[in-house]
Motif scaffolding. Structure first.
Motif, PDB file in Angstrom:
ATOM      1  N   ALA A   1       0.822  -1.209   0.000  1.00  0.00           N
ATOM      2  CA  ALA A   1       0.000   0.000   0.000  1.00  0.00           C
ATOM      3  C   ALA A   1       0.854   1.256   0.000  1.00  0.00           C
ATOM      4  O   ALA A   1       0.501   2.254  -0.647  1.00  0.00           O
ATOM      5  CB  ALA A   1      -0.923  -0.010   1.212  1.00  0.00           C
ATOM      6  N   VAL A   2       1.972   1.225   0.689  1.00  0.00           N
ATOM      7  CA  VAL A   2       2.823   2.412   0.796  1.00  0.00           C
ATOM      8  C   VAL A   2       3.371   2.837  -0.557  1.00  0.00           C
ATOM      9  O   VAL A   2       3.760   3.996  -0.743  1.00  0.00           O
ATOM     10  CB  VAL A   2       3.972   2.160   1.797  1.00  0.00           C
ATOM     11  N   ASP A   3       3.388   1.937  -1.532  1.00  0.00           N
ATOM     12  CA  ASP A   3       3.947   2.224  -2.856  1.00  0.00           C
ATOM     13  C   ASP A   3       2.900   2.643  -3.882  1.00  0.00           C
ATOM     14  O   ASP A   3       3.230   2.838  -5.061  1.00  0.00           O
ATOM     15  CB  ASP A   3       4.703   1.002  -3.370  1.00  0.00           C
ATOM     16  N   LEU A   4       1.648   2.776  -3.485  1.00  0.00           N
ATOM     17  CA  LEU A   4       0.593   3.164  -4.424  1.00  0.00           C
ATOM     18  C   LEU A   4       0.766   4.614  -4.860  1.00  0.00           C
ATOM     19  O   LEU A   4       1.100   5.485  -4.055  1.00  0.00           O
ATOM     20  CB  LEU A   4      -0.783   2.998  -3.774  1.00  0.00           C
ATOM     21  N   ASP A   5       0.524   4.887  -6.152  1.00  0.00           N
ATOM     22  CA  ASP A   5       0.574   6.269  -6.624  1.00  0.00           C
ATOM     23  C   ASP A   5      -0.819   6.890  -6.603  1.00  0.00           C
ATOM     24  O   ASP A   5      -1.799   6.236  -6.215  1.00  0.00           O
ATOM     25  CB  ASP A   5       1.217   6.359  -8.021  1.00  0.00           C
ATOM     26  N   GLU A   6      -0.913   8.144  -7.038  1.00  0.00           N
ATOM     27  CA  GLU A   6      -2.188   8.867  -6.956  1.00  0.00           C
ATOM     28  C   GLU A   6      -3.284   8.198  -7.781  1.00  0.00           C
ATOM     29  O   GLU A   6      -4.445   8.121  -7.350  1.00  0.00           O
ATOM     30  CB  GLU A   6      -2.006  10.313  -7.423  1.00  0.00           C
ATOM     31  N   SER A   7      -2.936   7.718  -8.958  1.00  0.00           N
ATOM     32  CA  SER A   7      -3.930   7.082  -9.823  1.00  0.00           C
ATOM     33  C   SER A   7      -4.428   5.780  -9.212  1.00  0.00           C
ATOM     34  O   SER A   7      -5.631   5.486  -9.233  1.00  0.00           O
ATOM     35  CB  SER A   7      -3.327   6.819 -11.203  1.00  0.00           C
ATOM     36  N   GLU A   8      -3.532   4.996  -8.665  1.00  0.00           N
ATOM     37  CA  GLU A   8      -3.915   3.719  -8.048  1.00  0.00           C
ATOM     38  C   GLU A   8      -4.754   3.952  -6.798  1.00  0.00           C
ATOM     39  O   GLU A   8      -5.691   3.191  -6.513  1.00  0.00           O
ATOM     40  CB  GLU A   8      -2.663   2.918  -7.732  1.00  0.00           C
ATOM     41  N   CYS A   9      -4.440   5.019  -6.058  1.00  0.00           N
ATOM     42  CA  CYS A   9      -5.245   5.339  -4.875  1.00  0.00           C
ATOM     43  C   CYS A   9      -6.662   5.754  -5.275  1.00  0.00           C
ATOM     44  O   CYS A   9      -7.644   5.358  -4.629  1.00  0.00           O
ATOM     45  CB  CYS A   9      -4.573   6.457  -4.075  1.00  0.00           C
ATOM     46  N   ALA A  10      -6.778   6.545  -6.338  1.00  0.00           N
ATOM     47  CA  ALA A  10      -8.111   6.924  -6.825  1.00  0.00           C
ATOM     48  C   ALA A  10      -8.868   5.695  -7.302  1.00  0.00           C
ATOM     49  O   ALA A  10     -10.092   5.591  -7.129  1.00  0.00           O
ATOM     50  CB  ALA A  10      -7.978   7.950  -7.953  1.00  0.00           C
ATOM     51  N   PHE A  11      -8.164   4.752  -7.912  1.00  0.00           N
ATOM     52  CA  PHE A  11      -8.749   3.482  -8.356  1.00  0.00           C
ATOM     53  C   PHE A  11      -9.360   2.740  -7.170  1.00  0.00           C
ATOM     54  O   PHE A  11     -10.526   2.328  -7.202  1.00  0.00           O
ATOM     55  CB  PHE A  11      -7.643   2.657  -9.015  1.00  0.00           C
ATOM     56  N   LEU A  12      -8.574   2.557  -6.092  1.00  0.00           N
ATOM     57  CA  LEU A  12      -9.061   1.811  -4.929  1.00  0.00           C
ATOM     58  C   LEU A  12     -10.160   2.581  -4.194  1.00  0.00           C
ATOM     59  O   LEU A  12     -11.073   1.974  -3.625  1.00  0.00           O
ATOM     60  CB  LEU A  12      -7.904   1.504  -3.987  1.00  0.00           C
ATOM     61  N   SER A  13     -10.090   3.908  -4.217  1.00  0.00           N
ATOM     62  CA  SER A  13     -11.157   4.708  -3.619  1.00  0.00           C
ATOM     63  C   SER A  13     -12.464   4.475  -4.353  1.00  0.00           C
ATOM     64  O   SER A  13     -13.533   4.381  -3.741  1.00  0.00           O
ATOM     65  CB  SER A  13     -10.782   6.182  -3.667  1.00  0.00           C
ATOM     66  N   ALA A  14     -12.395   4.352  -5.679  1.00  0.00           N
ATOM     67  CA  ALA A  14     -13.599   4.080  -6.466  1.00  0.00           C
ATOM     68  C   ALA A  14     -14.144   2.697  -6.171  1.00  0.00           C
ATOM     69  O   ALA A  14     -15.359   2.501  -6.071  1.00  0.00           O
ATOM     70  CB  ALA A  14     -13.295   4.225  -7.953  1.00  0.00           C
ATOM     71  N   VAL A  15     -13.260   1.708  -6.012  1.00  0.00           N
ATOM     72  CA  VAL A  15     -13.685   0.335  -5.722  1.00  0.00           C
ATOM     73  C   VAL A  15     -14.453   0.270  -4.405  1.00  0.00           C
ATOM     74  O   VAL A  15     -15.338  -0.566  -4.222  1.00  0.00           O
ATOM     75  CB  VAL A  15     -12.465  -0.610  -5.710  1.00  0.00           C
ATOM     76  N   LEU A  16     -14.120   1.169  -3.466  1.00  0.00           N
ATOM     77  CA  LEU A  16     -14.814   1.187  -2.178  1.00  0.00           C
ATOM     78  C   LEU A  16     -16.304   1.476  -2.335  1.00  0.00           C
ATOM     79  O   LEU A  16     -17.085   1.205  -1.418  1.00  0.00           O
ATOM     80  CB  LEU A  16     -14.190   2.237  -1.255  1.00  0.00           C
ATOM     81  N   LYS A  17     -16.706   2.021  -3.479  1.00  0.00           N
ATOM     82  CA  LYS A  17     -18.131   2.273  -3.717  1.00  0.00           C
ATOM     83  C   LYS A  17     -18.917   0.959  -3.759  1.00  0.00           C
ATOM     84  O   LYS A  17     -20.125   0.937  -3.551  1.00  0.00           O
ATOM     85  CB  LYS A  17     -18.311   3.016  -5.037  1.00  0.00           C
ATOM     86  N   GLY A  18     -18.250  -0.118  -4.067  1.00  0.00           N
ATOM     87  CA  GLY A  18     -18.903  -1.418  -4.165  1.00  0.00           C
ATOM     88  C   GLY A  18     -18.139  -2.296  -5.138  1.00  0.00           C
ATOM     89  O   GLY A  18     -18.249  -2.121  -6.353  1.00  0.00           O
ATOM     90  N   ALA A  19     -17.359  -3.225  -4.608  1.00  0.00           N
ATOM     91  CA  ALA A  19     -16.459  -4.006  -5.458  1.00  0.00           C
ATOM     92  C   ALA A  19     -17.202  -4.802  -6.524  1.00  0.00           C
ATOM     93  O   ALA A  19     -16.692  -5.011  -7.628  1.00  0.00           O
ATOM     94  CB  ALA A  19     -15.626  -4.948  -4.588  1.00  0.00           C
ATOM     95  N   THR A  20     -18.406  -5.247  -6.215  1.00  0.00           N
ATOM     96  CA  THR A  20     -19.154  -6.037  -7.193  1.00  0.00           C
ATOM     97  C   THR A  20     -19.346  -5.278  -8.498  1.00  0.00           C
ATOM     98  O   THR A  20     -19.268  -5.866  -9.580  1.00  0.00           O
ATOM     99  CB  THR A  20     -20.525  -6.435  -6.618  1.00  0.00           C
ATOM    100  N   TYR A  21     -19.549  -3.964  -8.416  1.00  0.00           N
ATOM    101  CA  TYR A  21     -19.879  -3.173  -9.595  1.00  0.00           C
ATOM    102  C   TYR A  21     -18.740  -2.279 -10.067  1.00  0.00           C
ATOM    103  O   TYR A  21     -18.902  -1.540 -11.044  1.00  0.00           O
ATOM    104  CB  TYR A  21     -21.124  -2.331  -9.317  1.00  0.00           C
ATOM    105  N   TYR A  22     -17.581  -2.339  -9.382  1.00  0.00           N
ATOM    106  CA  TYR A  22     -16.455  -1.501  -9.787  1.00  0.00           C
ATOM    107  C   TYR A  22     -15.173  -2.291 -10.033  1.00  0.00           C
ATOM    108  O   TYR A  22     -14.185  -1.713 -10.484  1.00  0.00           O
ATOM    109  CB  TYR A  22     -16.212  -0.407  -8.737  1.00  0.00           C
ATOM    110  N   ASP A  23     -15.170  -3.584  -9.725  1.00  0.00           N
ATOM    111  CA  ASP A  23     -14.009  -4.406 -10.058  1.00  0.00           C
ATOM    112  C   ASP A  23     -13.943  -4.539 -11.579  1.00  0.00           C
ATOM    113  O   ASP A  23     -14.880  -5.056 -12.196  1.00  0.00           O
ATOM    114  CB  ASP A  23     -14.135  -5.784  -9.403  1.00  0.00           C
TER     115      ASP A  23
END
Length: 906
Positions: A315-337
């Motif tokens: 996690a410590v190596d994630l960049d800004e784009s990857e962090c925004a990606f995982l933030s979006a997945v938090l909306k609901g992995a079923t529909y954002y994976d």
């Protein structure tokens, strides 16, 4: 004028004015004394020759009233002191003055009301006014209500406690077992969670969730009153529960795993816990607790597990784009994976998920810029989603295990009361139907053929993107014993056993024969309106035309025409005609040699509606079927999964008894058994034993001396059918013994997730062969697998069939090959039989594709195919249907291609 009407002389004391001033002594005039002063009524009026004391009766009345007001009991007694004059007193019009002088009275005053604590209904008010509360009452009630709320809130706040972060890590593994009770894999739950400290969480990740979820997180008290009010109002209306939760509230919810219900009481509990957490826990701990406890999909709980699951980094190596990606997945992995989650919801396709994810990802980055957490220059560096890895990086799910687990999970979610979220929390022991020996044998059989023949480096133009899929089912139960989903679940995550979108070709012909023996052919000599009900059961010995380019006729013997008025001409393999000059061929031989013309005409005689009914009765899902409005339906333009094809042939193996395929026998948890398939299992008699056993007997000849001879087993009876499709884009062999039914499919599909235009590719030259057909690699795989899968089991013969039906002699008027000037529609030209060698023709550049031109229609709407060269058992072109057939982008749900879990019965 008489004496009593003469106006009396005015009194000396002022007369009426004096009376009004309330003088105390008797007046000299007519009002000297009130009536009744002597106690006798006659005294008021006088009698005889005596002078009357008053000037008139009215004067006497007024005097009497004034007298009674002061102590005499007149008509309207006023309360003492009620007058206006300085002396108080006085009756209605004055009367005798009080002790301090004369005064004018007002009449009777009300009796003072007794004071009440709550003056409601209001005293001293009349009518509607009594029920209108006073401002004092309203104010008092409001203050009381607010005070009560404060008291209740204070009690609730004192009663709740701050949840511990450690308490959120309670998810357990789910343990999957083989059918013999040995453990297959333990996966899910807390083993895929790694708690990390706040300083190990990238600042970009923190600001990504703040910008998207709760922009006031760093300054708020832990709750969002407006969001809570909105959510409560929506629930009160009976609508779906909404968000509105702050990061603190979401952290609290994640820590309260014992109660995830969406109820008002649970929301209030969450609210008060959030208030206490916001007041007693610092923001860093809240943020770390939230990101460590949240679920990101793919079995990953917490930011560290998510970073590994999606990007294979810490996690410590994630960049800004990857962090925004995982933030979006938090909306609901079923529909954002981006890999999709159709095993949970058919709507969560990879394409739709990537579309939703891309929009959310971009919005998060834009909001970070808006709120000052990201520079514009840095934002401009991110043009598209970061490169993510496929779902199953865990080696425990490699090989076929990942496919098996997904298959079982899909069955559980769609066929039990266990929800996807409950399954994710773990704690279940899942006993599957999978036979480890058979799974390994099927994998080995595919690998053997693949390694010996498929050389992508040597022949990149023909051997790249070759895929196989397979499934094996027990006819007696419907249990799925083995599948082959692809090379490796961690490298290729579309389960080729469950959904492919590949058409199945002539493996559909047994359903046509079953329909003919179940309902019969329609009587062409009857009235056209009644002919549908006038039928003759068809015997396998019935004779049909084996002529190439046969004109196909409807039940009334009229040549079948398309909507442009063109005749349909059905071709056979290699443009071959059978048994000239009569061209007569019985249905057994036509099945053995896979003669298209005979079975297309049989389908028209029976009725394509009845053919479709037979297909559905056998166990194929309706969602996987092509249009049944065209003759080609009988040639397998539909695209069921390998699981459903194996299950439908198992219906014939079980003498007509149909059982839906299933993958889970039993589920238990700490409280005991929560599901048993035996409690919900259903069996229906899809076909009579006579019909099913006759179909099996005909299919035996295909393996004994027809197109399926490669599938012969040592010392065992085998029934089966080959299938190949137009453009040589897919090839199948589906066969069975009384103990096991297995389907093997082969096709080429560019399955690169980054390719938005994935399509089925032709297999001319694949594996070093001029063409690929069901009699080649698929039947070889089937044979190698079945030899091992049935090893040690006693050989069991098929039931001997009873005679059935009437021998029909289909004898249409002679067909004449149309001249060049005739407008006709020809079916595709299949490849020659194994005994013939014919170079596959290339499509003419002058061909013009249109809706009903089979030579131009594609397999799934992605290409133009060209002239068909089919397979050994009859090429099949795509049906000119109104709807587009699903293509390679069908991963995941089975709704468009017959996936086992595309419907409620799975």
């Amino acid at each position: 004028m008489s004496e009593h009407r003469r106006k009396p002389p005015q009194p000396q004391g002022g007369g009426r004015a004096a009376a009004r001033r309330g003088q105390t002594g008797p007046s000299e005039g007519r009002r000297a004394a009130p009536r009744g002063a002597t106690g006798s009524p006659s005294d008021s009026y006088g009698s005889g020759g005596e002078e009357r004391p008053f000037g008139s009766r009215a004067e006497a009345r007024r005097a009497s009233q004034r007298s009674s007001s002061s102590g005499g009991g007149g008509r309207r007694r006023a309360a003492d002191g009620a007058g206006r004059g300085p002396g108080g007193g006085g009756g209605r019009r004055g009367g005798p003055a009080g002790p301090n002088g004369p005064g004018r009275g007002r009449g009777r005053a009300p009796v003072p009301a007794k004071k009440r604590i709550i003056d409601y209904p209001r005293a001293g008010k009349y009518g509607a006014a009594r029920w209108v509360p006073s401002w004092k009452l309203v104010t008092g009630l409001f203050i009381g209500f607010c005070g009560s709320l404060v008291a209740v809130a204070g009690i609730a706040y004192a009663m709740v406690s701050v949840p511990k972060v450690a308490d959120t890590a309670t998810a357990q593994n789910n343990v999957y077992y083989w059918d013999d009770g040995t453990e297959m894999v333990a996966t899910g739950g807390e083993t895929n969670r790694q708690i990390i400290n706040y300083d190990q969480i990238p600042e970009a990740m923190r600001y990504a969730v703040i910008s998207q979820e709760n922009k006031t997180f760093e300054t708020d008290s832990g709750i969002d009153p407006k969001g809570i009010a909105r959510a409560l109002f929506n629930m009160a209306k009976g609508g779906q529960t909404q968000g509105g939760s702050t990061i603190t509230q979401q952290y609290v919810k994640n820590a309260m795993l014992d109660d995830q219900s969406q109820t008002v009481s649970r929301k209030f509990k969450e609210l008060f816990v959030a208030i206490k957490v916001g007041a007693t826990v610092n923001k860093e701990d809240i943020m770390a607790g939230y990101l460590n406890s949240a679920y990101y999909g793919r079995g990953a709980y917490g930011i560290q597990a998510a970073a590994r699951a999606y990007f294979n980094k810490d996690a410590v190596d994630l960049d800004e784009s990857e962090c925004a990606f995982l933030s979006a997945v938090l909306k609901g992995a079923t529909y954002y994976d981006p890999a999709g989650a159709t095993e949970v919801d058919p709507a969560a396709t990879p394409e739709d998920n990537r579309r939703r994810l891309r929009a959310q990802w971009a919005d998060t980055l834009d909001k970070e810029v808006e709120y000052g957490h990201l520079s514009v220059a840095k934002r401009d560096q991110f043009k598209d989603l970061p490169k993510w890895k496929n779902p199953r990086s865990n080696t425990r799910l490699s090989g076929q295990i990942g496919y098996l687990v997904d298959l079982a999970k899909g069955y559980i979610v769609n066929n039990t009361d266990i929800t996807a979220s409950q399954l994710q929390r773990g704690g279940y022991s899942i006993h599957t139907t999978f036979d480890k020996k058979k799974v390994n044998a099927l994998t080995a059989a595919v690998s053997k053929v693949q390694k010996a023949n498929i050389k992508p480096k040597l022949r990149p133009k023909t051997d790249k993107h070759v895929q196989f899929g397979g499934a094996s089912i027990d006819p007696d139960t419907g249990a799925i014993k083995a599948i082959y989903g692809g090379e490796d679940a961690t490298k290729h995550f579309t389960n080729n056993a469950d959904q492919t979108g590949a058409q199945v070709g002539s493996t559909f012909k047994p359903f046509v024969l079953a329909a003919a023996m179940s309902w019969g052919a329609r009587d062409p000599d009857g009235d056209q309106v009644q002919a549908q009900d006038e039928r003759t059961i068809v015997s396998p010995k019935s004779l049909y035309s084996g002529k190439n380019k046969l004109k196909i006729r409807d039940y009334d013997r009229q040549v079948w025409m398309d909507d442009k008025g063109r005749e349909w001409l059905q071709r056979n393999d290699g443009n071959r005609s059978y048994n000239p000059p009569s061209y007569k061929i019985d249905l057994r031989e036509a099945m053995r040699e896979s003669v298209n013309s005979a079975y297309v005409q049989l389908g028209m005689d029976v009725g394509l509606d009845k053919v479709k009914e037979a297909v559905l009765d056998a166990g194929i899902l309706k969602s996987s079927l092509a249009s049944s409005n065209y003759p080609s339906f009988s040639l397998g333009t539909s695209s069921p999964s390998a699981i459903r094809m194996a299950g439908s042939y198992a219906t014939f193996a079980a003498s007509g008894k149909q059982r839906d395929p299933y993958s889970v026998d039993k589920i238990t948890n700490k409280d005991g058994t929560v599901f048993r398939h035996a409690d919900v299992a259903k069996t229906k008699q899809a076909f009579t034993e006579k019909v099913a056993d006759n179909v099996t007997d005909v299919l035996k000849t295909v393996v004994e001396k027809g197109t399926g001879t490669n599938a012969q087993l040592t010392g065992r009876e085998v029934a089966g059918k080959t299938g190949t499709t137009d453009g040589n884009k897919s090839a199948w062999f589906v066969g069975y013994t009384p103990q096991l039914s297995t389907a093997i499919g082969m096709y080429r599909l560019d399955d690169d997730a980054s390719n938005k235009n994935r399509q089925f590719l032709q297999m001319y030259g694949t594996g070093g062969e001029k063409t690929i057909h069901g009699a080649s690699f698929p039947s070889q795989i089937w044979r190698d697998y079945m030899e091992q899968a049935l090893k040690g089991q006693k050989a069991v013969p098929f039931p001997k069939p009873e005679e059935i039906g009437t021998v029909l002699n289909d004898d249409p008027s002679p067909s004449v090959t149309p001249s060049a000037t005739e407008s006709t529609v020809e079916s595709p030209t299949p490849t020659p039989t194994p005994s013939e060698t014919v170079t596959s023709p290339s499509p003419s550049t002058s061909e013009t594709c249109n809706k009903f031109d089979w030579n131009c229609n594609n397999n799934g709407g992605t290409d133009n195919g060209g002239t068909d060269t089919g397979g050994t058992d009859g090429g099949v072109t795509s049906t000119p249907t109104e709807t587009t057939t699903t293509t390679g982008s069908s991963r995941g749900n089975g709704n468009g291609n017959g996936g086992i879990f595309g419907g409620p019965n799975g």
